[in-house]
Scaffold this active site. Structure first.
Site, short mmCIF file in Angstrom:
data_model
loop_
_atom_site.label_atom_id
_atom_site.label_comp_id
_atom_site.label_asym_id
_atom_site.label_seq_id
_atom_site.Cartn_x
_atom_site.Cartn_y
_atom_site.Cartn_z
N ASP A 170 0.77 -1.25 0.00
CA ASP A 170 0.00 0.00 0.00
C ASP A 170 0.80 1.31 0.00
O ASP A 170 0.55 2.18 -0.80
CB ASP A 170 -0.96 0.03 1.21
CG ASP A 170 -1.76 -1.26 1.33
OD1 ASP A 170 -1.57 -2.17 0.51
OD2 ASP A 170 -2.57 -1.34 2.25
N GLU A 408 2.68 -9.39 11.21
CA GLU A 408 2.42 -8.99 9.82
C GLU A 408 3.74 -8.68 9.10
O GLU A 408 3.94 -9.04 7.95
CB GLU A 408 1.51 -7.75 9.83
CG GLU A 408 1.00 -7.31 8.48
CD GLU A 408 0.08 -6.10 8.58
OE1 GLU A 408 -0.05 -5.52 9.70
OE2 GLU A 408 -0.51 -5.71 7.56
C1 GLC Z 1 -2.67 -4.67 3.59
C2 GLC Z 1 -1.50 -5.19 2.76
C3 GLC Z 1 -2.04 -6.07 1.65
C4 GLC Z 1 -2.86 -7.20 2.25
C5 GLC Z 1 -3.95 -6.64 3.19
C6 GLC Z 1 -4.62 -7.75 3.99
O1 GLC Z 1 -3.51 -3.87 2.85
O2 GLC Z 1 -0.76 -4.14 2.24
O3 GLC Z 1 -1.00 -6.63 0.90
O4 GLC Z 1 -3.45 -7.95 1.27
O5 GLC Z 1 -3.39 -5.75 4.11
O6 GLC Z 1 -3.67 -8.51 4.66
#
Ligand code: GLC
Length: 442
Positions: A170, A408
């Site tokens: 993101d 994460e």
């Molecule tokens: C965030 C991450 C993305 C992922 C999502 C759910 O938006 O950047 O890659 O898919 O979280 O984990």
């Protein structure tokens, strides 16, 4: 001494905690819905010990597929108060292709054909796995067709993205320059409330300004009724990059293999692989700097920001040997992680850059999925130093998780950040444990 079997059991527990009956959330609190590439990675983990769950993960995800083949980045099976954008926010019913189940209106990386091939290869019940492949094949095919038809603006096999969320990375610093050019028209921005910062400290998340851009773009797509042609024409964010295209290239190879297994025509997928591979090498590889770059279609130029995604073409064996060696040398340097120096795996952004931020989401930390892609890629080449580096990445993934937990992402010093008990951290660890440590299910 790490007990690999105990670690494997813990990883399974994490996936179990995030299991929402129909699908597995990336993280129950921060991301309670079903995310597209997360579910692909999650299914890879399940494929090692629970074929049924792996298949169901993919089947649930494809319930959200649009009639034009688009697989949305979020599928909302339920309504939860702790996530924004909520299911109704997207208003996808304004497009005739949207399914009846609520979904987002944008995409994410197409890792799914690869996940389905894992399911088949690891299956205990081959007959069931073949039935699954027969069921899922037309859906995977129409997903890839969507990408090559609707997201291939120069017809060169390089698929573009129209929103930072589509990248899966993101707030990666690659977008910084583009953001400086996007003028958010305040009057078009709805009043909204971020929920992510109620779960994770704000300093580790994208900024409010980033969020305004995310929401501004979605408002624009709604105005355009999610019509792909209009979006490509009007989105101020329009980028082609190495991550999505490498994942897609590998998925094409895997879809070709799936087609062969079930006796379908496989040629088109191999052609797409070649097309995307050649375009990645011709258009995104910067030989002088030893890395693949992103291309900004609005500004018509390569973005000179060096991120670990720039090494992911290795994953689909895109660079020929000589180029592979060049990009390897750069990755194996103080900018990312040099073997023999104090570092854990490959950081997401050049450590020598002035904007490197060791704990800030996609702006520096170590992500398990990016390292997994690179690890898989390195093993496809015959050079001993590649194998050594792959083993080092595998060891780092195992060490980081066993010392600090299923986070994460991880800071370059090791500590975990972001969501706790994150699903793809667990599922990809399972894959690494099976591959490296020879773990076996009874
Ligand atoms: C965030 C991450 C993305 C992922 C999502 C759910 O938006 O950047 O890659 O898919 O979280 O984990």
């Amino acid at each position: 001494m790490i007990n690999y079997n105990a670690l494997y059991e813990k990883a399974k527990e994490v996936l179990y905690k995030n299991w929402m009956i129909k699908y597995t959330a990336p993280s129950k609190y921060l991301y309670p819905h079903q995310w597209s590439w997360d579910s692909g990675f999650i299914a890879i983990g399940y494929s090692h010990y629970d074929q049924e769950k792996a298949q169901n993960e993919i089947i649930s995800l494809f319930k959200g597929q649009w009639k034009n083949g688009m697989l949305p980045h979020i599928v909302y099976h339920c309504d939860f108060e702790n996530y924004f954008p909520d299911p109704d926010y997207w208003m996808t019913h304004i497009n005739e292709n949207a399914p009846s189940i609520k979904t987002s209106g944008i995409i994410q990386q197409p890792v799914h054909a690869t996940a389905c091939l894992y399911i088949y290869k690891n299956a205990k019940d081959i007959k069931k796995a073949k039935e699954f492949l027969r069921f899922i094949f037309p859906k995977l095919k129409s997903w890839h067709e969507f990408l090559y038809r609707e997201r291939n603006p120069d017809n060169d096999g390089l698929i573009c993205i129209v929103h930072p969320w589509e990248s899966g990375t993101d707030n990666i610093p690659v977008w910084d320059d583009i953001y400086r050019r996007i003028k958010v028209e305040e009057e078009k921005l709805p009043v909204y409330k971020r929920k992510d910062i109620e779960t994770v400290a704000k300093e580790y998340r994208p900024t409010d300004k980033d969020y305004d851009i995310y929401i501004y773009l979605i408002e624009l797509f709604k105005e355009l009724k999610y019509d792909q042609k209009s979006i490509l024409e009007h989105s101020p964010f329009l980028v082609k990059g190495p991550l999505l295209n490498s994942i897609l290239a590998q998925s094409n190879l895997d879809l070709a293999e799936i087609a062969r297994i079930i006796g379908e025509d496989y040629k088109i997928f191999e052609e797409w692989y070649e097309l995307t591979k050649n375009a990645l090498n011709e258009k995104l590889l910067d030989c002088d700097q030893h890395i693949y770059l992103y291309y900004d279609l609005r500004n018509k130029k390569l973005i000179n920001t060096h991120v670990s995604a720039g090494f992911t073409p290795l994953y689909a064996k895109i660079p020929p040997d000589e180029e592979a060696k060049c990009i390897f040398d750069y990755m194996n340097s103080g900018s990312f992680c040099k073997l023999g120096e104090k570092c854990y795996a490959v950081v997401s952004f050049d450590r020598k850059s002035k904007d490197f931020s060791p704990h800030h989401y996609w702006r520096g930390p170590i992500w398990v999925n990016m390292n997994w892609l690179i690890y898989k890629g390195l093993k496809k080449y015959d050079f001993p130093e590649f194998k050594e580096y792959a083993s080092y990445i595998a060891k780092s993934i195992i060490d980081l998780i066993s010392y600090y937990g299923f986070y994460e992402y991880f800071g370059h010093e090791g500590k975990g950040y972001g969501a706790k008990d994150f699903s793809w951290t667990a599922s990809l660890l399972i894959d690494v444990l099976f591959e490296e440590k020879g773990l076996k299910e009874p």
